[in-house]
Design a protein around this motif. Sequence first.
Motif, PDB file in Angstrom:
ATOM      1  N   GLY A  33       0.822  -1.201   0.000  1.00 14.31           N
ATOM      2  CA  GLY A  33       0.000   0.000   0.000  1.00 14.31           C
ATOM      3  C   GLY A  33       0.855   1.250   0.000  1.00 14.31           C
ATOM      4  N   GLY A  34       0.312   2.327  -0.501  1.00 12.44           N
ATOM      5  CA  GLY A  34       1.025   3.594  -0.509  1.00 12.44           C
ATOM      6  C   GLY A  34       2.263   3.595  -1.386  1.00 12.44           C
ATOM      7  N   GLY A  35       2.322   2.689  -2.347  1.00 16.45           N
ATOM      8  CA  GLY A  35       3.487   2.613  -3.222  1.00 16.45           C
ATOM      9  C   GLY A  35       4.634   1.813  -2.652  1.00 16.45           C
ATOM     10  N   ASN A  36       4.483   1.329  -1.413  1.00 17.65           N
ATOM     11  CA  ASN A  36       5.533   0.533  -0.786  1.00 17.65           C
ATOM     12  C   ASN A  36       5.354  -0.956  -1.091  1.00 17.65           C
ATOM     13  OD1 ASN A  36       6.526   2.861   0.266  1.00 17.65           O
ATOM     14  ND2 ASN A  36       6.159   2.366   2.408  1.00 17.65           N
ATOM     15  N   LEU A  37       6.413  -1.710  -0.862  1.00 15.64           N
ATOM     16  CA  LEU A  37       6.405  -3.159  -1.037  1.00 15.64           C
ATOM     17  C   LEU A  37       6.816  -3.807   0.270  1.00 15.64           C
ATOM     18  CD1 LEU A  37       8.316  -3.184  -4.454  1.00 15.64           C
ATOM     19  CD2 LEU A  37       5.849  -3.476  -4.137  1.00 15.64           C
ATOM     20  N   LYS A  38       6.391  -5.064   0.485  1.00 10.95           N
ATOM     21  CA  LYS A  38       6.746  -5.753   1.724  1.00 10.95           C
ATOM     22  C   LYS A  38       7.160  -7.184   1.433  1.00 10.95           C
ATOM     23  CE  LYS A  38       1.993  -7.243   2.733  1.00 10.95           C
ATOM     24  NZ  LYS A  38       0.873  -7.169   3.688  1.00 10.95           N
ATOM     25  N   GLY A  39       7.920  -7.758   2.373  1.00 10.13           N
ATOM     26  CA  GLY A  39       8.349  -9.141   2.260  1.00 10.13           C
ATOM     27  C   GLY A  39       8.893  -9.621   3.591  1.00 10.13           C
ATOM     28  N   LEU A  40       9.284 -10.894   3.637  1.00 12.58           N
ATOM     29  CA  LEU A  40       9.897 -11.436   4.848  1.00 12.58           C
ATOM     30  C   LEU A  40      11.321 -10.922   4.962  1.00 12.58           C
ATOM     31  CD1 LEU A  40       8.686 -15.152   4.862  1.00 12.58           C
ATOM     32  CD2 LEU A  40       7.869 -13.273   6.282  1.00 12.58           C
ATOM     33  N   CYS A  41      11.663 -10.426   6.114  1.00  9.95           N
ATOM     34  CA  CYS A  41      12.975  -9.806   6.305  1.00  9.95           C
ATOM     35  C   CYS A  41      14.097 -10.824   6.118  1.00  9.95           C
ATOM     36  CB  CYS A  41      13.072  -9.198   7.703  1.00  9.95           C
ATOM     37  SG  CYS A  41      14.666  -8.409   8.031  1.00  9.95           S
ATOM     38  N   PRO A  42      15.123 -10.488   5.327  1.00  9.54           N
ATOM     39  CA  PRO A  42      16.256 -11.402   5.149  1.00  9.54           C
ATOM     40  C   PRO A  42      17.264 -11.343   6.285  1.00  9.54           C
ATOM     41  CG  PRO A  42      16.584  -9.448   3.812  1.00  9.54           C
ATOM     42  CD  PRO A  42      15.229  -9.292   4.469  1.00  9.54           C
ATOM     43  N   PHE A  43      17.058 -10.425   7.240  1.00 11.02           N
ATOM     44  CA  PHE A  43      18.040 -10.239   8.308  1.00 11.02           C
ATOM     45  C   PHE A  43      17.620 -10.851   9.639  1.00 11.02           C
ATOM     46  CE2 PHE A  43      18.525  -6.366   5.553  1.00 11.02           C
ATOM     47  CZ  PHE A  43      19.611  -6.866   4.860  1.00 11.02           C
ATOM     48  N   HIS A  44      16.375 -11.316   9.732  1.00 12.71           N
ATOM     49  CA  HIS A  44      15.956 -12.036  10.935  1.00 12.71           C
ATOM     50  C   HIS A  44      14.770 -12.925  10.565  1.00 12.71           C
ATOM     51  CE1 HIS A  44      12.608  -9.201  11.204  1.00 12.71           C
ATOM     52  NE2 HIS A  44      12.105  -9.907  12.202  1.00 12.71           N
ATOM     53  N   ASP A  45      14.538 -13.951  11.378  1.00 15.33           N
ATOM     54  CA  ASP A  45      13.435 -14.869  11.113  1.00 15.33           C
ATOM     55  C   ASP A  45      12.120 -14.245  11.555  1.00 15.33           C
ATOM     56  OD1 ASP A  45      14.888 -16.898   9.978  1.00 15.33           O
ATOM     57  OD2 ASP A  45      15.311 -17.883  11.886  1.00 15.33           O
ATOM     58  N   GLU A  46      11.112 -14.333  10.703  1.00 15.98           N
ATOM     59  CA  GLU A  46       9.800 -13.838  11.068  1.00 15.98           C
ATOM     60  C   GLU A  46       8.747 -14.608  10.283  1.00 15.98           C
ATOM     61  OE1 GLU A  46       9.543  -9.737  10.120  1.00 15.98           O
ATOM     62  OE2 GLU A  46       9.807 -10.011   7.969  1.00 15.98           O
ATOM     63  N   LYS A  47       7.539 -14.643  10.815  1.00 16.04           N
ATOM     64  CA  LYS A  47       6.452 -15.384  10.202  1.00 16.04           C
ATOM     65  C   LYS A  47       5.602 -14.506   9.288  1.00 16.04           C
ATOM     66  CE  LYS A  47       6.986 -19.558  11.781  1.00 16.04           C
ATOM     67  NZ  LYS A  47       7.300 -20.660  10.845  1.00 16.04           N
ATOM     68  N   SER A  48       5.465 -13.222   9.635  1.00 21.47           N
ATOM     69  CA  SER A  48       4.697 -12.308   8.797  1.00 21.47           C
ATOM     70  C   SER A  48       5.598 -11.156   8.382  1.00 21.47           C
ATOM     71  CB  SER A  48       3.471 -11.781   9.550  1.00 21.47           C
ATOM     72  OG  SER A  48       3.876 -11.136  10.747  1.00 21.47           O
ATOM     73  N   PRO A  49       5.416 -10.641   7.162  1.00 24.86           N
ATOM     74  CA  PRO A  49       6.357  -9.650   6.623  1.00 24.86           C
ATOM     75  C   PRO A  49       6.308  -8.304   7.336  1.00 24.86           C
ATOM     76  CG  PRO A  49       4.497  -9.969   5.130  1.00 24.86           C
ATOM     77  CD  PRO A  49       4.367 -11.009   6.193  1.00 24.86           C
ATOM     78  N   SER A  50       7.439  -7.881   7.864  1.00 26.71           N
ATOM     79  CA  SER A  50       7.556  -6.550   8.468  1.00 26.71           C
ATOM     80  C   SER A  50       8.645  -5.736   7.778  1.00 26.71           C
ATOM     81  CB  SER A  50       7.876  -6.673   9.967  1.00 26.71           C
ATOM     82  OG  SER A  50       9.074  -7.398  10.165  1.00 26.71           O
ATOM     83  N   PHE A  51       9.178  -6.288   6.682  1.00 26.15           N
ATOM     84  CA  PHE A  51      10.250  -5.650   5.906  1.00 26.15           C
ATOM     85  C   PHE A  51       9.601  -4.872   4.764  1.00 26.15           C
ATOM     86  CE2 PHE A  51      13.293  -5.641   2.424  1.00 26.15           C
ATOM     87  CZ  PHE A  51      14.494  -5.344   3.039  1.00 26.15           C
ATOM     88  N   GLN A  52       9.860  -3.563   4.693  1.00 27.18           N
ATOM     89  CA  GLN A  52       9.232  -2.738   3.663  1.00 27.18           C
ATOM     90  C   GLN A  52      10.263  -2.034   2.809  1.00 27.18           C
ATOM     91  OE1 GLN A  52       5.807  -0.464   4.206  1.00 27.18           O
ATOM     92  NE2 GLN A  52       4.818  -1.856   5.636  1.00 27.18           N
ATOM     93  N   VAL A  53       9.910  -1.868   1.544  1.00 25.21           N
ATOM     94  CA  VAL A  53      10.763  -1.186   0.573  1.00 25.21           C
ATOM     95  C   VAL A  53       9.959  -0.057  -0.050  1.00 25.21           C
ATOM     96  CG1 VAL A  53      11.991  -1.415  -1.621  1.00 25.21           C
ATOM     97  CG2 VAL A  53      12.094  -3.262   0.057  1.00 25.21           C
ATOM     98  N   SER A  54      10.585   1.101  -0.132  1.00 30.35           N
ATOM     99  CA  SER A  54       9.952   2.242  -0.788  1.00 30.35           C
ATOM    100  C   SER A  54      10.726   2.552  -2.064  1.00 30.35           C
ATOM    101  CB  SER A  54       9.960   3.462   0.135  1.00 30.35           C
ATOM    102  OG  SER A  54       9.470   4.601  -0.565  1.00 30.35           O
ATOM    103  N   PRO A  55      10.248   2.089  -3.231  1.00 32.36           N
ATOM    104  CA  PRO A  55      10.969   2.334  -4.490  1.00 32.36           C
ATOM    105  C   PRO A  55      11.136   3.818  -4.792  1.00 32.36           C
ATOM    106  CG  PRO A  55       9.328   0.604  -4.784  1.00 32.36           C
ATOM    107  CD  PRO A  55       9.069   1.219  -3.444  1.00 32.36           C
ATOM    108  N   SER A  56      10.121   4.631  -4.490  1.00 32.88           N
ATOM    109  CA  SER A  56      10.200   6.053  -4.831  1.00 32.88           C
ATOM    110  C   SER A  56      11.263   6.785  -4.021  1.00 32.88           C
ATOM    111  CB  SER A  56       8.833   6.719  -4.609  1.00 32.88           C
ATOM    112  OG  SER A  56       8.468   6.671  -3.234  1.00 32.88           O
ATOM    113  N   LYS A  57      11.546   6.270  -2.819  1.00 29.91           N
ATOM    114  CA  LYS A  57      12.535   6.925  -1.954  1.00 29.91           C
ATOM    115  C   LYS A  57      13.882   6.210  -1.956  1.00 29.91           C
ATOM    116  CE  LYS A  57       8.694   8.222   1.002  1.00 29.91           C
ATOM    117  NZ  LYS A  57       7.716   7.404   0.280  1.00 29.91           N
ATOM    118  N   GLY A  58      13.922   5.022  -2.546  1.00 27.98           N
ATOM    119  CA  GLY A  58      15.176   4.275  -2.584  1.00 27.98           C
ATOM    120  C   GLY A  58      15.600   3.766  -1.227  1.00 27.98           C
ATOM    121  N   LEU A  59      14.630   3.451  -0.353  1.00 28.06           N
ATOM    122  CA  LEU A  59      14.952   3.036   1.015  1.00 28.06           C
ATOM    123  C   LEU A  59      14.244   1.737   1.377  1.00 28.06           C
ATOM    124  CD1 LEU A  59      14.596   6.449   2.910  1.00 28.06           C
ATOM    125  CD2 LEU A  59      16.732   5.328   2.248  1.00 28.06           C
ATOM    126  N   PHE A  60      14.817   1.017   2.354  1.00 23.97           N
ATOM    127  CA  PHE A  60      14.161  -0.145   2.952  1.00 23.97           C
ATOM    128  C   PHE A  60      14.199   0.018   4.459  1.00 23.97           C
ATOM    129  CE2 PHE A  60      18.551  -1.420   3.468  1.00 23.97           C
ATOM    130  CZ  PHE A  60      18.560  -2.185   4.628  1.00 23.97           C
TER     131      PHE A  60
END
Length: 636
Positions: A33-60
Motif C-alpha cells: 500500500g502507498g506505493g511501498n512493497l513488503k516481504g519477509l525480512c532477510p536479516f531475521h526470522d519472522e512469520k509475517s512480513p515486516s520488511f518494507q521497501v519504498s521504491p520512490s525513496k530508494g529506502l528499505f
Amino acid sequence: MAGRINDDDVKAVRDAVPIDAVVSDYLQLRSAGGGNLKGLCPFHDEKSPSFQVSPSKGLFHCFGCQEGGDTIAFVMKIDHLSFSETVERLAAKGGITLRYEEGGYNPASQRGERTRLVEAHKIAAEFYVEQLSGPEAETGRKFLAERGFDQAAAEHFGVGYSPVGWDHLTRFLRGKGFTDKELLLSGLSQDGRRGPIDRFRGRLMWPIRDISGEVVGFGARKLREDDNGPKYLNTPETSIYKKSQVLYGVDLAKKDIAKASRAVVVEGYTDVMACHLAGVTTAIATCGTAFGGDHIKILRRLLMDNGSARVIFTFDGDAAGQKAALRAFEDDQKFAAETYIAIAPDGMDPCELRLAKGDEAVQDLVQPRTPLFEFAIRQIVGRYDLETPAGRAAALDESAPIVARIKNGSSQHEVAVQLAGILGILDTQFVVKRVAQMARWARDRGGRGPAPAPERRSQQSQSYAARTPQGPAGPALNLRSPAHRTERELLKLALQRPELVSPAFDAYGEDEFTAPPYAAVRRAIEDAGGAEQGLGSAPEYLARVRDAAPNDTVRAMVTELAVEVFHGKTIDEVYAGQQLVQVRLRAVDRRVREVTGTLTRLGTRPDPDHYAAVQKELWVLQQYGQSLRNDGAAAL
C-alpha cells in the motif's frame, strides 16, 4: 593506496539501480500500500512480513529488527561487502563506469576481495564453457547426451568442462591479472609442488550461482576412470561460497518459486536440469550437503511463508533417500508452507524418470503426494510389528513425539488422528491425548509454553531508547500516546510528502516534538535544509536528511519514518493540516500550562511589569489556541 570512488558516481549508482529490483533478487516482494512493497525480512526470522521497501525513496526498513537504509546499505548488509565493493557491484549492474580519486582506477589493487573472487569465478565459468566444445570434452558431451541434455540445455545452465592438464585455468586466470593468493582463496586453484594448480581437472562443471546470479562456486562430476577423486567434487568453503547457504538453480527458479508459491527440492545438478527442461521451473538442489536451516531461510523469503505455499522434496527411494527425507522433516516446522515428499516409481530420480517416461512423468511426480510428516511417521512405524499390542505401543512411543512437535494445534490434532489409523489403534482419543501430553512435556522441559504472537514493530519503537546507548536521551516512545502518534505522522509527512506540509513545517521547533527521538529527526531535517528541500528529488532529499543525522540510531529512525505507511486513508492537504494543527496546538497548550503556573508562582504582590508581560503572553497563547481550534490550518 586505493582510490576513493567519486561522490557523483556513488549518487549515480544509487539513482540508476532501483532498490526494489535489487531486493527482489533475495526475497519476494508484494504490495504494502502507498506505493511501498513488503516481504519477509532477510536479516531475521519472522512469520509475517515486516520488511518494507519504498521504491520512490530508494529506502528499505524492517519494522521487526530495525535494519534499514538505501540500496547500498542493503547489499552491504546481506552480502557482507565493503562500501566500495557494493558500489562496484551495483555500478556493473547499472552499466556505470566509476571514477576513482587520488590516483585513478586500478582494478587489480582497488577492488575488494569478494569482488575479485566473484570476477575470477565468472571468468572461470566462461573458460569452462568454451572448453566443453573442444575434442577433449567428448566424454563430457556424451555424458550429457546420455541423460537427455543437448547443447542448448548445457548453454542454458552454463555447463562446462575442466581440462585434464595441471594448470590450464590457473595460467589463464594469471593472464587476466589474478594473483596466486586470489586463485587459492577462490578455491579454483590449490597448492601443488611448484605452486598453484587447478582444483578441477578432467570433469564436467556446473556453475553454482547465488540468489543474485553471481557464480560463487562449482560442482564437478568425474568422467574418467583414472580420476581417483570422489564422484562429485564441489568448491571448498571460501569467503563467497558456503555450501549450507546456496541452492543450485535458485537464480533460475526464484521468480517462478515466488509466483507459484511452490518449490521442488531435488538431489543433484542433473535433476534440476531435468525438472526445468520438463517444465518444473521451481526445482532447486543443495550442493553436496543436507537440506538445512539456512536453505529454509532462502526459500521462506521467496515463498513469503503463506499458508498455501508448498515445498516438495524428491528423494531417491533407497535407504539414503529415506534418511535424507527424515533429516528434512527435522526442520519441517521452520516452514509455514506445507511440505511433501515425492518418490518416483522404481526409485528413479527426476533425471532418470525424464529419460524413461518423458516430461509429463516428471511433472506428475512433483504434484504433491505424501505429506512429509506422514512419510516420516510411516518410516518409523514400519520398523515395528503392528500385529501385536507391544509393537503398536512401541511404534506409538516413538512416533507420538514427532507429531507432538507440530506447532499448529489443529494440525497436530488432525495428524494424531491419522497416526491412530496408521497404527491400527481404535481408541483415537487415546492417541490424541498421548500426543497432546507429550507436547506439554516438551514445552515444560523447555521452560516455555506456546510462543506468543510477536508484536508488529511497525506499532512500536517502545524499546527505541534502550536499543543503543548513543540514542537520544529521554523516555521511550509510546504510540498509545496521541501526542506521539501525531508527531510521528507529521514527521512521516515531512519526509515522504513534504509538499503537503511545507513551508509551515520548517517553522516548527524541536521543542514541539515531545519524544526525544522525534526531536532528533526534526533537527536532522532542519540541518538538511528543511522540508522545502524535499520538493525536488525525494531520494536526494532523504539522503541529505540521513547524512545529517548525528548517529546510526537517528538515521535508522529517519529511514523507518520514510518507509512506514500512513495511518490515514486519504493523504492530502486536509490530512496534513490536521497533523500540523494537532502538533502545534499541543505545544501551545503545554505553554499555556507553563505560563499559568508562572502566574500562580508570582504570588499576591508580583512585580507589575513582569506580571503584565506574563499575562499578555498567556492571553496571546489562549487566543492563538482558540484560532487553531476554530480555523485549523488557516491559523498557522
